[in-house]
Design a protein around this motif. Structure first.
Motif: not given
Ligand code: HEM
Length: 70
Positions: A31-41
């Protein structure tokens, strides 16, 4: 391979939260991967893991953007 999974211990004192945790990981992580675009910050190229009793992660700095906004 499941017989050798030691993440939750083994035997008579095995983790009583094992099944609920596996169920939650199987639902929450997708669900986290489905709902959010995750970028190394982080300004560092990698995070750090220290493994003694637990595997502790440090420096996992990420930016999450809701996919609903795209
Ligand atoms: C990813 C999540 C979790 C991991 C990796 C984990 C891991 C472990 C480990 C390694 C043990 C020791 C087992 C042994 O001595 O052989 C343990 C015990 C235990 N865990 Fe967990 N656990 C998790 C989640 C939970 C949750 C959600 C609960 C409660 C709802 C829970 C309740 C317990 C209890 C009560 C014990 C002691 C059992 C006993 O000594 O009889 N755990 N857990």
């Amino acid at each position: 391979m499941d017989r050798h999974l030691m993440t939750f211990g083994h035997g008579s004192r095995t983790c009583i939260g094992k099944n609920i945790s596996i169920m939650k990981m199987g639902k929450l992580v997708p669900q986290i991967i489905r709902k959010f675009e995750i970028e190394w910050a982080s300004d560092k190229p990698e995070w750090h893991v220290e493994t003694f009793w637990f595997a502790k992660q440090h420096g996992v700095i990420c930016r999450l953007r809701s996919r609903d906004l795209f």
